[in-house]
Design a protein around this motif. Structure first.
Motif, PDB file in Angstrom:
ATOM      1  N   THR A 181       0.832  -1.094  -0.573  1.00 39.42           N
ATOM      2  CA  THR A 181       0.036  -0.212  -0.183  1.00 39.42           C
ATOM      3  C   THR A 181       0.808   1.590  -0.082  1.00 39.42           C
ATOM      4  OG1 THR A 181      -1.717  -1.181   1.597  1.00 39.42           O
ATOM      5  CG2 THR A 181      -1.542   1.308   0.967  1.00 39.42           C
ATOM      6  N   VAL A 182       0.300   2.324  -0.501  1.00 38.27           N
ATOM      7  CA  VAL A 182       1.158   3.674  -1.121  1.00 38.27           C
ATOM      8  C   VAL A 182       0.062   4.703  -0.445  1.00 38.27           C
ATOM      9  CG1 VAL A 182       2.481   5.541  -2.142  1.00 38.27           C
ATOM     10  CG2 VAL A 182       2.886   2.994  -2.808  1.00 38.27           C
ATOM     11  N   ILE A 183       0.541   4.807  -0.012  1.00 35.26           N
ATOM     12  CA  ILE A 183      -0.003   6.562   0.910  1.00 35.26           C
ATOM     13  C   ILE A 183       0.659   7.695   0.668  1.00 35.26           C
ATOM     14  CG2 ILE A 183      -1.742   7.306   2.699  1.00 35.26           C
ATOM     15  CD1 ILE A 183      -1.424   4.581   3.539  1.00 35.26           C
ATOM     16  N   LYS A 184      -0.305   8.506  -0.223  1.00 31.02           N
ATOM     17  CA  LYS A 184       0.712  10.219  -0.400  1.00 31.02           C
ATOM     18  C   LYS A 184      -0.095  10.581   0.677  1.00 31.02           C
ATOM     19  CE  LYS A 184       2.598   8.913  -4.878  1.00 31.02           C
ATOM     20  NZ  LYS A 184       2.689   8.879  -6.873  1.00 31.02           N
ATOM     21  N   ASP A 185       0.607  11.569   0.820  1.00 34.29           N
ATOM     22  CA  ASP A 185      -0.726  12.589   2.044  1.00 34.29           C
ATOM     23  C   ASP A 185       0.226  14.164   1.045  1.00 34.29           C
ATOM     24  OD1 ASP A 185      -1.131  15.004   3.376  1.00 34.29           O
ATOM     25  OD2 ASP A 185      -0.492  14.219   5.426  1.00 34.29           O
ATOM     26  N   LEU A 186      -0.651  14.838   0.321  1.00 37.68           N
ATOM     27  CA  LEU A 186      -0.151  15.942  -0.848  1.00 37.68           C
ATOM     28  C   LEU A 186      -1.230  17.341  -0.086  1.00 37.68           C
ATOM     29  CD1 LEU A 186      -0.802  14.039  -4.122  1.00 37.68           C
ATOM     30  CD2 LEU A 186       1.100  14.135  -2.394  1.00 37.68           C
ATOM     31  N   GLY A 187      -1.095  17.612   1.088  1.00 42.74           N
ATOM     32  CA  GLY A 187      -1.927  18.231   1.809  1.00 42.74           C
ATOM     33  C   GLY A 187      -3.476  18.330   1.502  1.00 42.74           C
ATOM     34  N   LEU A 188      -3.904  17.374   1.049  1.00 37.65           N
ATOM     35  CA  LEU A 188      -5.005  17.551   0.308  1.00 37.65           C
ATOM     36  C   LEU A 188      -6.286  16.733   1.406  1.00 37.65           C
ATOM     37  CD1 LEU A 188      -5.137  16.305  -3.564  1.00 37.65           C
ATOM     38  CD2 LEU A 188      -4.575  18.831  -2.361  1.00 37.65           C
ATOM     39  N   LYS A 189      -7.147  17.295   0.881  1.00 42.40           N
ATOM     40  CA  LYS A 189      -8.858  16.691   2.264  1.00 42.40           C
ATOM     41  C   LYS A 189      -8.356  15.028   2.842  1.00 42.40           C
ATOM     42  CE  LYS A 189     -12.294  20.113   1.783  1.00 42.40           C
ATOM     43  NZ  LYS A 189     -13.795  20.147   1.425  1.00 42.40           N
ATOM     44  N   GLU A 190      -8.002  14.578   1.503  1.00 46.99           N
ATOM     45  CA  GLU A 190      -7.666  12.762   1.563  1.00 46.99           C
ATOM     46  C   GLU A 190      -6.553  12.702   0.852  1.00 46.99           C
ATOM     47  OE1 GLU A 190      -9.592  11.161   3.344  1.00 46.99           O
ATOM     48  OE2 GLU A 190     -11.121  12.803   3.547  1.00 46.99           O
ATOM     49  N   PRO A 191      -5.797  11.134   1.871  1.00 52.21           N
ATOM     50  CA  PRO A 191      -4.297  11.218   0.965  1.00 52.21           C
ATOM     51  C   PRO A 191      -3.866  10.056  -0.215  1.00 52.21           C
ATOM     52  CG  PRO A 191      -5.048   9.891   3.233  1.00 52.21           C
ATOM     53  CD  PRO A 191      -6.201  10.918   2.906  1.00 52.21           C
ATOM     54  N   TYR A 192      -4.064  10.466  -1.149  1.00 52.16           N
ATOM     55  CA  TYR A 192      -4.193   9.412  -1.722  1.00 52.16           C
ATOM     56  C   TYR A 192      -3.627   7.823  -1.702  1.00 52.16           C
ATOM     57  CZ  TYR A 192      -2.732   6.741  -6.326  1.00 52.16           C
ATOM     58  OH  TYR A 192      -2.483   5.621  -7.209  1.00 52.16           O
ATOM     59  N   ILE A 193      -4.403   6.719  -1.482  1.00 52.93           N
ATOM     60  CA  ILE A 193      -3.774   5.441  -1.566  1.00 52.93           C
ATOM     61  C   ILE A 193      -4.008   4.483  -3.008  1.00 52.93           C
ATOM     62  CG2 ILE A 193      -4.899   3.264   0.019  1.00 52.93           C
ATOM     63  CD1 ILE A 193      -5.907   5.614   1.716  1.00 52.93           C
TER      64      ILE A 193
END
Length: 285
Positions: free
Chosen positions: A117-129
């Motif tokens: 699983t790759v989780i990217k926190d890009l400063g948006l409301k929800e992270p990309y998963i």
């Protein structure tokens, strides 16, 4: 000193990231007191996360790579910021050393089946998963599969950790090559041919500078090194951050007395009194 180079072909069709991560992996080994197989597995994941971290655009963006698996390692986690600073841990480090048929550490067997699983926190409301099933347990192959399946980017990934006789890390690192779809087929074939000589990246890193590796990978393709990064093993834990665990404890667990919480990433211990814990959980008590 750990180092990442980001290079781009002059036609902007091929991007190559190369990392020498020996110091980072050795630091992780010491912090977690890891035997060879957990060192090799975590070292590969830390290297991948660090290179994928510098692909992020925002200064405060982060990426987390998590492997949940059926093998004896139980799972691994690595987290990186956009400068490649990285931290991680193995869920079960009490793993005996096992050599596979090729005479190498059996990391694949220690991972087994599972998911990445790759989780990217890009400063948006929800992270990309993005989540995929592991295809081999060889982390480089699974990261390659992730890029193809979740991000539709044709990639080649190599990751390696070479363990010395005293179980310290002799060398570690890897590379990620990404190719745009419009790249000419003959260029891709030549690139694939050159990759055959990089099957043991950790041994190559033990004797070569990563600048030379970039040059060798590009071959006769003209390129430019765009960025250099000097990442570290870096944990940003604090007593305030680990407080979030306190509300998960039962009142009986809190009443037992002094509470010890250990950071999974750096093994630092934080202590809370009974009074502190109840105040965090209920506001006051």
């Amino acid at each position: 000193m750990a180092k990442i180079l980001r290079a781009l072909s002059n036609d902007k069709n091929i991007a190559i990231f190369v990392m020498e991560s020996t110091d980072i992996v050795e630091e992780a080994r010491k912090i977690h007191n890891l035997p060879p197989i957990p060192t090799a597995a975590l070292g590969r994941l830390l290297t991948a996360a660090s290179m994928m971290g510098v692909m992020l655009k925002g200064e405060k963006h982060t990426i987390s790579i998590q492997i949940s698996c059926t093998g004896v390692l139980k799972g691994l986690v690595a987290v990186s910021d956009s400068k490649g600073n990285v931290k991680g841990y193995v869920k079960n480090k009490n793993v005996l050393t096992e050599i596979n048929e090729a005479g190498k550490l059996n990391v694949k067997g220690a991972i087994g089946e599972g998911t990445l699983t790759v989780i990217k926190d890009l400063g948006l409301k929800e992270p990309y998963i993005g989540r995929i099933e592991l295809i081999s347990g060889e982390i480089a192959e699974d990261i390659t599969h992730y890029f193809a399946l979740s991000e539709q980017i044709p990639s080649a990934v190599a990751l390696g950790v070479l363990i010395d006789k005293d179980e310290s890390v002799r060398s570690a690192g890897g590379f990620i090559i990404q190719v745009l779809p419009e790249t000419r087929p003959d260029i891709i074939l030549n690139l694939e041919e050159r990759l055959k000589s990089f099957s043991n990246i950790s041994s190559i890193l033990a004797e070569n500078d990563i600048v030379d590796i970039v040059t060798e990978l590009f071959g006769d393709i003209e390129y430019e090194i765009l960025d250099e990064y000097y990442p570290k093993y870096k944990c940003d834990c604090s007593k305030q951050k680990v407080e979030s665990i306190i509300p998960l404890l039962t009142d009986d667990e809190i009443s037992d007395g002094k509470i010890e919480i250990v950071c999974s990433f750096c093994e630092k211990k934080y202590y809370f009194t009974r009074e502190e814990a109840f105040k965090i959980k209920y506001g006051s008590k």
